[in-house]
Design an enzyme around this catalytic site. Structure first.
Site, PDB file in Angstrom:
ATOM      1  N   SER A  77      34.323   3.213  -6.231  1.00  0.00           N
ATOM      2  CA  SER A  77      33.258   4.252  -6.400  1.00  0.00           C
ATOM      3  C   SER A  77      34.090   5.718  -6.210  1.00  0.00           C
ATOM      4  O   SER A  77      35.206   5.741  -5.588  1.00  0.00           O
ATOM      5  CB  SER A  77      32.271   4.250  -5.416  1.00  0.00           C
ATOM      6  OG  SER A  77      31.416   5.404  -5.473  1.00  0.00           O
ATOM      7  N   TYR A  90      28.557   2.035   2.881  1.00  0.00           N
ATOM      8  CA  TYR A  90      28.927   2.064   1.670  1.00  0.00           C
ATOM      9  C   TYR A  90      30.166   2.720   1.069  1.00  0.00           C
ATOM     10  O   TYR A  90      30.969   1.972   0.446  1.00  0.00           O
ATOM     11  CB  TYR A  90      27.723   2.687   0.727  1.00  0.00           C
ATOM     12  CG  TYR A  90      27.876   2.953  -0.822  1.00  0.00           C
ATOM     13  CD1 TYR A  90      27.683   1.584  -1.624  1.00  0.00           C
ATOM     14  CD2 TYR A  90      28.536   3.774  -1.418  1.00  0.00           C
ATOM     15  CE1 TYR A  90      28.254   1.634  -2.957  1.00  0.00           C
ATOM     16  CE2 TYR A  90      28.778   3.861  -2.714  1.00  0.00           C
ATOM     17  CZ  TYR A  90      28.499   2.816  -3.447  1.00  0.00           C
ATOM     18  OH  TYR A  90      28.684   3.005  -4.954  1.00  0.00           O
TER      19      TYR A  90
END
Length: 197
Positions: A77, A90
């Protein structure tokens, strides 16, 4: 080419089938103040985003190496490049995915197996619905799954260790190198802060 996703680790003994491309794209996120998020939810996030990815890679890589052919695409990401306030776990799991993939890419060079960390920004999927907030996207323009997949294939074809989907995302990842980590953390906190705080 057979596609395998990492929603669940492959059962022991079921790794003798021919795998051309492994796409580890399962992932979950959490959003909010760290102390307000259920610890069990954070542990599940760590297990899915990192441990399941490593486990599936362990199970499928040996057969790929025997054939000296195949590719592993681990979906990281943009969060992998910066500390993510209100999504601390995350972001940390995605930094793990990026580092793990780049290291494995270096190990696999010349052995016939390509490894890529695919780093998309906010994408039109059910991710934000599952997290329970679109605020986590920090106002980014959403990419499409098709564009992200195309970036992944480009990265594999070019023999890259990682690829960032989207020109704006690429420039953002490069620009943060010119700031101190402290400054980046503060900028991300302001951009990501939930409206309720």
């Amino acid at each position: 080419m057979r596609f395998v996703q990492s929603e669940r680790p492959a059962p022991t003994g079921r790794t003798n089938f021919r795998t051309g491309l492994v796409r580890n794209n399962a992932g979950v996120g959490t959003y909010g103040r760290f102390e307000e998020i259920a610890p069990e939810r954070e542990q599940e996030e760590i297990m899915l985003n990192t441990a399941a990815l490593v486990d599936l890679t362990h199970r499928l890589l040996p057969n790929m190496l025997k054939r000296e052919d195949g590719a592993i695409v681990n979906v990281a990401s943009m969060a992998a490049f910066m500390p993510c306030a209100y999504s601390a776990v995350y972001g940390a799991t995605k930094a793990f995915v990026l580092s793990f993939s780049e290291a494995l890419w270096a190990e696999m060079r010349g052995r016939g197996v390509r490894v890529l960390a695919l780093c998309p920004g906010a994408t039109e999927t059910g991710f934000f619905d599952a997290v329970g907030s679109e605020e986590m996207g920090a106002g980014q323009k959403l990419s499409t799954p098709e564009k992200v997949v195309q970036a992944g294939f480009r990265g594999i074809d070019q023999g890259r260790s990682y690829i960032i989907d989207g020109r704006n995302n690429y420039f953002m990842a490069q620009m943060i190198r010119f700031f101190s980590r402290r400054r980046v953390a503060l900028i991300m906190e302001r951009m990501s802060r939930p409206k309720r705080y």
